[in-house]
Design an enzyme around this catalytic site. Structure first.
Site, PDB file in Angstrom:
ATOM      1  N   HIS A 201       0.798  -1.229   0.000  1.00 57.48           N
ATOM      2  CA  HIS A 201       0.000   0.000   0.000  1.00 57.48           C
ATOM      3  C   HIS A 201       0.830   1.277   0.000  1.00 57.48           C
ATOM      4  CE1 HIS A 201      -3.586  -2.241   0.022  1.00 57.48           C
ATOM      5  NE2 HIS A 201      -3.867  -2.271   1.304  1.00 57.48           N
TER       6      HIS A 201
ATOM      7  N   HIS B 271      -9.759   2.749   0.246  1.00 53.40           N
ATOM      8  CA  HIS B 271      -9.693   1.687   1.244  1.00 53.40           C
ATOM      9  C   HIS B 271     -10.708   1.870   2.379  1.00 53.40           C
ATOM     10  CE1 HIS B 271      -7.864  -1.448   3.770  1.00 53.40           C
ATOM     11  NE2 HIS B 271      -7.104  -1.773   2.735  1.00 53.40           N
TER      12      HIS B 271
ATOM     13  N   GLU C  10     -11.715  -2.960  -2.989  1.00 56.98           N
ATOM     14  CA  GLU C  10     -10.641  -2.119  -3.510  1.00 56.98           C
ATOM     15  C   GLU C  10     -10.466  -2.369  -5.010  1.00 56.98           C
ATOM     16  OE1 GLU C  10      -7.143  -2.749  -0.800  1.00 56.98           O
ATOM     17  OE2 GLU C  10      -8.652  -3.982   0.234  1.00 56.98           O
TER      18      GLU C  10
END
Length: 357
Positions: free
Chosen positions: A106, A177, A315
């Protein structure tokens, strides 16, 4: 007071809260720290509004989390995992920050979820965030200029439009997210949520949660959501033990689109409230994450702690580890090109119970 202490200064940049609303009463609250969706009020089948995303009531809780769960944040430069924190681009190897064992996750320790974004609230229902990620930030090449717009429409859609440009070739994969609980934050787990995913194939993982490179049919696996079923139906099957539940990338079919040409990715329904969430995207994949690492230790906005599997993430993305997987869709953004991506979360209600398998 629902939220306190969001007006601060971080590294010389002011933070605050920004509210989007539509004429139907929906309300989305953002902070420009990490471009996080802090709250999202939507009605149930009886017209009762509740906050359906997980998060915190203070900025401090986002700044210094006991463990980073990325509540409501933008994810970049690269969503999901990159194996061993390295990739080769134009013959040169780039070493990224490793923040997930030996992997990069991420965007790294100081990914887009940790920075203060410049903010331009264009109208009551539209806002834009901008940021320049400098060359070699977290290891990525190129100065990357990013702009993200959010629009809360009168059709009860939260539209997200991503754009980026770079001054040298790089890799980009942006996503959102939020953890959704259609019953409302803190009102149980999401095991009974009914989900349909428009995907006939998924990308299986190795023991390090990195794609093996295979493209595998969902048929006769726990990944088969082609017909609606509850998330809990197969979540404890043996094949999901390494990830403690769902944390997998689905390859979206392109057979259904909305009026804007975005692919239908998923539909989630919750029987008690009648709330429905539909997802549409320009991306080729979607990660279903069932909140497996929530551990009842982080405090939610309603004082209750976030439960194990207390929210689910949808996502939209390119595939994990694509910079190292030549058979996956390309994630290279070249100098002079424009990265564009769009996702729509559409909210509605139904008084009918979903059909299950």
């Amino acid at each position: 007071m629902r939220f306190i202490d969001f007006e601060k200064e971080i590294e010389g940049k002011p933070t605050g809260l920004f509210v989007l609303s539509n004429n139907n009463g929906l309300e989305a609250v953002f902070t420009n720290f990490g471009q996080r969706l802090v709250s999202l009020l939507v009605p149930d089948k009886n017209g009762v509004f509740d906050d359906i995303v997980l998060g915190h009531s203070t900025l401090e809780e986002y700044l210094y989390p006991e463990s980073e769960h990325y509540f409501g944040a933008i994810i970049g430069r690269y969503a999901n995992r990159i194996a061993n924190g390295t990739f080769v681009l134009d013959g040169k190897e780039y070493a990224l920050v490793k923040n997930n064992g030996e992997n990069h996750l991420h965007g790294g320790v100081k990914g887009f979820h940790t920075v203060v974004w410049e903010t331009n609230q264009i109208s009551a229902n539209k806002i834009e965030f901008a940021y320049v990620s400098e060359h070699l930030e977290e290891g990525y090449p190129g100065n990357l200029k990013v702009k993200v717009a959010y629009i809360l429409t009168e059709d009860n859609e939260l539209k997200i439009i991503y754009e980026a440009v770079t001054d040298q070739n790089t890799v980009v994969n942006l996503t959102h997210h939020s953890y959704f609980n259609l019953k409302g934050e803190g009102k149980g787990d999401i095991g009974d949520h009914i989900i349909k995913i428009n995907a006939d194939y998924f990308t299986p993982l190795n023991k390090n949660m990195i794609p093996t490179g295979e493209i595998v049919s969902v048929i006769n696996t726990s990944m088969d959501f082609t017909i609606p079923k509850s998330i809990e139906k197969h979540i404890d099957n043996k094949e999901l033990l390494p990830t403690k539940g769902y944390d997998h990338n689905f390859i979206l079919n392109k057979n259904q689109t909305n009026t804007e040409g975005l692919i239908f990715a998923a539909k989630v329904e919750e029987a008690i409230t009648g709330r429905i969430l539909e997802v549409y995207t320009s991306e080729p994949g979607m990660q279903l994450y069932s909140g497996n690492f929530l551990n009842n230790k982080t405090k939610g906005k309603n004082i209750e702690n976030h439960l194990f599997r207390g929210g689910l993430c949808l996502e939209t993305q390119h595939f994990p580890d694509s910079p190292n997987q030549k058979e996956f869709p390309c994630v290279i953004l070249k100098q002079g090109e424009i990265y564009r991506s769009s996702t729509v979360y559409r909210f509605g209600t139904s008084k009918e119970k979903a059909n299950l398998i």
